[in-house]
Design an enzyme around this catalytic site. Structure first.
Site, PDB file in Angstrom:
ATOM      1  N   ALA A  45      47.572  43.272  40.990  1.00 47.39           N
ATOM      2  CA  ALA A  45      47.582  44.155  42.168  1.00 47.39           C
ATOM      3  C   ALA A  45      47.064  45.556  41.888  1.00 47.39           C
ATOM      4  O   ALA A  45      47.084  46.403  42.789  1.00 47.39           O
ATOM      5  CB  ALA A  45      49.001  44.229  42.734  1.00 47.39           C
ATOM      6  N   VAL A  48      49.756  38.248  32.752  1.00 48.10           N
ATOM      7  CA  VAL A  48      50.039  36.856  33.120  1.00 48.10           C
ATOM      8  C   VAL A  48      49.708  35.883  31.995  1.00 48.10           C
ATOM      9  O   VAL A  48      50.180  34.738  32.004  1.00 48.10           O
ATOM     10  CB  VAL A  48      49.290  36.437  34.408  1.00 48.10           C
ATOM     11  CG1 VAL A  48      49.753  37.254  35.605  1.00 48.10           C
ATOM     12  CG2 VAL A  48      47.780  36.502  34.233  1.00 48.10           C
ATOM     13  N   TYR A 100      33.544  30.533  33.121  1.00 45.67           N
ATOM     14  CA  TYR A 100      34.157  31.109  34.325  1.00 45.67           C
ATOM     15  C   TYR A 100      34.185  30.073  35.439  1.00 45.67           C
ATOM     16  O   TYR A 100      35.222  29.874  36.095  1.00 45.67           O
ATOM     17  CB  TYR A 100      33.413  32.363  34.778  1.00 45.67           C
ATOM     18  CG  TYR A 100      33.963  32.910  36.075  1.00 45.67           C
ATOM     19  CD1 TYR A 100      35.244  33.476  36.110  1.00 45.67           C
ATOM     20  CD2 TYR A 100      33.248  32.835  37.265  1.00 45.67           C
ATOM     21  CE1 TYR A 100      35.785  33.949  37.298  1.00 45.67           C
ATOM     22  CE2 TYR A 100      33.778  33.305  38.452  1.00 45.67           C
ATOM     23  CZ  TYR A 100      35.048  33.867  38.470  1.00 45.67           C
ATOM     24  OH  TYR A 100      35.580  34.326  39.648  1.00 45.67           O
ATOM     25  N   LYS A 146      37.479  28.339  37.451  1.00 41.91           N
ATOM     26  CA  LYS A 146      37.679  28.357  38.900  1.00 41.91           C
ATOM     27  C   LYS A 146      37.632  26.943  39.493  1.00 41.91           C
ATOM     28  O   LYS A 146      38.275  26.682  40.510  1.00 41.91           O
ATOM     29  CB  LYS A 146      36.658  29.280  39.568  1.00 41.91           C
ATOM     30  CG  LYS A 146      36.952  30.759  39.314  1.00 41.91           C
ATOM     31  CD  LYS A 146      38.340  31.163  39.793  1.00 41.91           C
ATOM     32  CE  LYS A 146      38.603  32.647  39.650  1.00 41.91           C
ATOM     33  NZ  LYS A 146      39.941  33.040  40.174  1.00 41.91           N
ATOM     34  N   PRO A 161      36.280  33.467  47.524  1.00 46.48           N
ATOM     35  CA  PRO A 161      35.270  34.455  47.900  1.00 46.48           C
ATOM     36  C   PRO A 161      33.946  34.229  47.180  1.00 46.48           C
ATOM     37  O   PRO A 161      33.893  33.681  46.071  1.00 46.48           O
ATOM     38  CB  PRO A 161      35.887  35.792  47.434  1.00 46.48           C
ATOM     39  CG  PRO A 161      37.313  35.494  47.079  1.00 46.48           C
ATOM     40  CD  PRO A 161      37.337  34.044  46.687  1.00 46.48           C
ATOM     41  N   GLY A 162      32.873  34.671  47.838  1.00 41.78           N
ATOM     42  CA  GLY A 162      31.594  34.845  47.180  1.00 41.78           C
ATOM     43  C   GLY A 162      31.558  36.225  46.551  1.00 41.78           C
ATOM     44  O   GLY A 162      32.524  36.660  45.926  1.00 41.78           O
ATOM     45  N   VAL A 171      32.072  39.864  46.018  1.00 44.12           N
ATOM     46  CA  VAL A 171      32.941  40.935  46.499  1.00 44.12           C
ATOM     47  C   VAL A 171      32.788  42.123  45.553  1.00 44.12           C
ATOM     48  O   VAL A 171      32.956  41.962  44.339  1.00 44.12           O
ATOM     49  CB  VAL A 171      34.427  40.508  46.525  1.00 44.12           C
ATOM     50  CG1 VAL A 171      35.276  41.591  47.181  1.00 44.12           C
ATOM     51  CG2 VAL A 171      34.600  39.178  47.244  1.00 44.12           C
ATOM     52  N   PHE A 173      35.150  43.430  39.406  1.00 47.89           N
ATOM     53  CA  PHE A 173      34.818  42.127  38.833  1.00 47.89           C
ATOM     54  C   PHE A 173      33.634  42.199  37.872  1.00 47.89           C
ATOM     55  O   PHE A 173      33.722  41.759  36.713  1.00 47.89           O
ATOM     56  CB  PHE A 173      34.529  41.135  39.968  1.00 47.89           C
ATOM     57  CG  PHE A 173      34.096  39.766  39.515  1.00 47.89           C
ATOM     58  CD1 PHE A 173      35.028  38.786  39.220  1.00 47.89           C
ATOM     59  CD2 PHE A 173      32.748  39.446  39.388  1.00 47.89           C
ATOM     60  CE1 PHE A 173      34.645  37.522  38.804  1.00 47.89           C
ATOM     61  CE2 PHE A 173      32.349  38.186  38.971  1.00 47.89           C
ATOM     62  CZ  PHE A 173      33.293  37.223  38.678  1.00 47.89           C
TER      63      PHE A 173
END
Length: 251
Positions: A10, A60, A152, A156, A182-183, A185, A189
């Site tokens: 976040a 995480v 990657y 996904k 999403p494509g 963004v 990233f």
């Protein structure tokens, strides 16, 4: 307390935008991330707007850290209604024969194993309460592959498969499972993918109008706000100028 949403990753981008969006629609928010200073800033912003916020700093990828943080939530924060598995990243963009195993491990540990650790922990309470909603942030890279995206894309694709599997596993417990893919963004990233090379990262978003984090937060809110009998299974969202993972109309 209002309904509670827990959002991983976040501290920037889609995760931050989602926290703001859900808080603006009456949710109390648990925000998690690796950067304590950014968590503090977001917590203050949300609280200034009247939200109740719990900020938890952990990675995480660290199974023990996830269990320690999420397995010992204060009683008033344990009834998580919505889990947004947003934490994820790309690292590197090389053909597989030139790949860096450190990048590979970072992506696999974050995008796949991290999602599993968090979901296992939070889903236990949802199962006991017979309600909840798990939202996994996938990618167009989970629907198709592109040159040099090998690992990657594989992570996904794993998120895509895990989302479908979770839907079977959690169906008897009245828990919704959604994937948002999403494509392009414009967030951190590409900066992360290119290890801080801002010039290279900026070039990814030149010549067309890409999505922004708020666009995906709106999609998440749409899925969350459906009535109890309606589940959005899968949503692919791309800029108008993007036809596939690797085909764009740039000016």
């Amino acid at each position: 307390m209002e309904k509670i949403a827990l959002i991983t990753g976040a501290t920037s981008g889609i995760g931050e935008a989602t926290a703001l969006k859900l808080a603006g629609n009456g949710f109390d928010i648990i925000i998690t991330g690796r950067r304590q200073e950014r968590l503090n800033v977001l917590k203050n912003t949300l609280e200034e707007n009247g939200s109740h916020v719990l900020a938890l700093c952990f990675d995480v990828r660290d199974e023990e850290g996830v269990n320690a943080a999420l397995g010992n939530l204060p009683p008033e924060w344990q009834s998580v209604d919505v889990l947004v598995n947003n934490a994820g990243l790309a690292a590197g963009l090389e053909p597989v024969q030139q790949g860096d195993s450190l990048d590979w491990n970072r992506m696999i540990d974050t995008n796949v194993k991290g999602l599993l650790y968090v979901t296992r922990c939070i889903s236990q309470g949802m199962i006991s309460r017979k309600k909840g909603h798990v939202i996994n942030i996938g990618s167009i890279a989970g629907k198709e592959v592109y040159p040099n995206g090998n690992v990657y894309c594989a992570t996904k694709h794993a998120v895509d498969a895990l989302t479908k599997g979770m839907r079977f596993d959690l169906l008897p417990h009245n828990i919704k499972v959604t994937q948002i893919c999403p494509g392009a963004v414009e967030t951190e990233f590409s900066l992360v993918r290119f290890h801080g090379d801002k010039h290279r990262a900026d070039k990814v978003y030149e010549g067309y109008e890409c999505l922004v984090a708020h666009d995906i937060a709106e999609c998440i809110w749409f899925a969350v706000s459906r009535p109890p009998h309606v589940n959005i299974n899968d949503m692919v969202v791309m800029p108008t100028a993007q036809a596939s993972a690797s085909v764009f109309h740039k000016i």
